[in-house]
Scaffold this motif. Structure first.
Motif, short mmCIF file in Angstrom:
data_model
loop_
_atom_site.label_atom_id
_atom_site.label_comp_id
_atom_site.label_asym_id
_atom_site.label_seq_id
_atom_site.Cartn_x
_atom_site.Cartn_y
_atom_site.Cartn_z
N ASP A 16 6.90 2.24 -0.68
CA ASP A 16 7.44 1.91 0.52
C ASP A 16 6.63 2.77 1.74
N THR A 17 5.96 3.94 1.37
CA THR A 17 5.19 4.62 1.92
C THR A 17 3.84 4.27 2.64
N GLY A 18 3.46 2.88 2.24
CA GLY A 18 2.20 2.29 2.56
C GLY A 18 1.09 2.64 1.79
N THR A 19 1.32 3.30 0.71
CA THR A 19 0.26 3.60 -0.25
C THR A 19 0.33 2.81 -1.51
N PHE A 20 -0.94 2.77 -2.24
CA PHE A 20 -0.74 2.01 -3.52
C PHE A 20 -1.61 2.76 -4.42
N SER A 21 -1.59 2.43 -5.67
CA SER A 21 -2.36 3.18 -6.76
C SER A 21 -2.53 1.83 -7.82
N CYS A 22 -3.47 1.97 -8.28
CA CYS A 22 -4.07 1.05 -9.42
C CYS A 22 -4.62 1.72 -10.56
N LYS A 23 -4.07 1.83 -11.72
CA LYS A 23 -4.30 2.38 -13.01
C LYS A 23 -4.74 1.40 -13.76
N THR A 24 -6.20 1.84 -14.43
CA THR A 24 -6.72 1.13 -15.58
C THR A 24 -6.77 1.91 -16.87
N ASP A 25 -7.36 1.40 -17.73
CA ASP A 25 -7.43 2.22 -19.10
C ASP A 25 -8.30 3.53 -18.79
N CYS A 26 -9.03 3.45 -17.85
CA CYS A 26 -10.01 4.74 -17.70
C CYS A 26 -10.04 5.44 -16.34
N ASN A 27 -9.83 4.70 -15.14
CA ASN A 27 -9.80 5.36 -14.06
C ASN A 27 -8.90 4.79 -13.12
N SER A 28 -8.56 5.56 -11.86
CA SER A 28 -7.44 4.88 -10.83
C SER A 28 -8.25 4.72 -9.54
N ILE A 29 -7.55 3.86 -8.81
CA ILE A 29 -7.82 3.52 -7.55
C ILE A 29 -6.58 3.84 -6.76
N SER A 30 -6.91 4.32 -5.57
CA SER A 30 -5.53 4.35 -4.72
C SER A 30 -6.00 4.37 -3.01
N GLY A 31 -5.09 4.39 -2.37
CA GLY A 31 -5.46 4.28 -0.97
C GLY A 31 -4.12 3.68 -0.19
N ASP A 32 -4.38 3.22 0.78
CA ASP A 32 -3.20 2.59 1.78
C ASP A 32 -3.18 1.00 1.82
N PHE A 33 -2.14 0.63 2.11
CA PHE A 33 -2.12 -0.98 2.27
C PHE A 33 -1.32 -1.26 3.66
N ALA A 34 -1.55 -2.36 3.90
CA ALA A 34 -0.68 -2.80 5.10
C ALA A 34 -0.32 -4.44 4.78
N VAL A 35 1.19 -4.69 4.96
CA VAL A 35 1.52 -6.10 4.87
C VAL A 35 2.17 -6.61 6.27
N ASP A 36 2.03 -7.69 6.70
CA ASP A 36 2.77 -8.43 7.63
C ASP A 36 2.99 -9.82 7.28
N ASP A 37 4.16 -10.17 6.88
CA ASP A 37 4.59 -11.57 6.50
C ASP A 37 3.75 -11.58 5.29
N SER A 38 2.99 -12.68 4.94
CA SER A 38 2.18 -12.71 3.74
C SER A 38 0.81 -12.37 3.97
N LEU A 39 0.54 -11.51 5.00
CA LEU A 39 -0.89 -10.90 4.83
C LEU A 39 -0.79 -9.52 4.47
N LEU A 40 -2.11 -9.12 3.68
CA LEU A 40 -2.02 -8.06 2.90
C LEU A 40 -3.47 -7.40 2.95
N SER A 41 -3.70 -6.01 3.26
CA SER A 41 -4.86 -5.48 3.39
C SER A 41 -4.96 -4.22 2.64
N PHE A 42 -5.95 -3.96 1.88
CA PHE A 42 -6.13 -2.59 1.17
C PHE A 42 -7.03 -1.60 2.25
N GLN A 43 -6.86 -0.63 2.41
CA GLN A 43 -7.58 0.19 3.26
C GLN A 43 -7.74 1.83 2.73
#
Length: 159
Positions: free
Chosen positions: A79-106
């Motif tokens: 709920d801080t506006g951050t995301f993380s994506c963990k795979t078997d090997c590496n991780s992806i992280s960053g910010d995201f923004a939502v507005d109704d049904s819209l979503l963007s990763f930044q």
């Protein structure tokens, strides 16, 4: 005449609304996963999600591939506006923004360890920036491009 015209318009509008309430996502094996969009749960993108199906190369196929049982990819929205994506090997992280049904990763960043099979994480690096919309139904998260095409399906795995 006016009464029958009004009745026809109401019937046409009802059919349009009902037909737009179903979404069918095709798998690579030809099976389909239906999602009742009338049961959308707003604000429930937060938490942890397990990747179930995804489009490995967005422009190559209209089908979604199932994630192999020996592979894992988890996506967590805070709920801080951050995301993380963990795979078997590496991780992806960053910010995201939502507005109704819209979503963007930044502001995405990722680790770069070398592993035997990096297919899912390479595809996630391509897919996540292309996401423009999302739909949450009970237990599932559908990530879509700007045209509304589903590029990834996740199942809810916890808070």
């Amino acid at each position: 005449m006016k009464k029958s015209k009004g009745l026809f318009m109401m019937l046409a509008l009802t059919l349009l609304i009902v037909s737009c309430g179903q979404r069918t996502v095709k798998d690579s094996d030809g099976s389909s996963m239906e999602s009742d969009l009338t049961q959308i749960v707003s604000g429930s993108i937060y938490g942890c999600w397990q990747l179930e199906k995804y489009n490995p190369v967005e422009y190559s196929s209209m089908f979604l591939a199932k994630v192999k049982s020996d592979k894992s990819c988890q996506l967590r929205f805070l709920d801080t506006g951050t995301f993380s994506c963990k795979t078997d090997c590496n991780s992806i992280s960053g910010d995201f923004a939502v507005d109704d049904s819209l979503l963007s990763f930044q502001n995405m960043a990722w680790t770069e360890m070398a592993c035997d099979d990096m297919t899912i994480e390479i595809d996630m690096k391509i897919i996540l920036p292309r996401i423009k919309k999302y739909t949450v139904t009970p237990g599932f998260l559908f990530l879509q491009n700007g045209d509304g095409r589903t590029l990834a399906v996740f199942s809810k795995i916890g808070n």
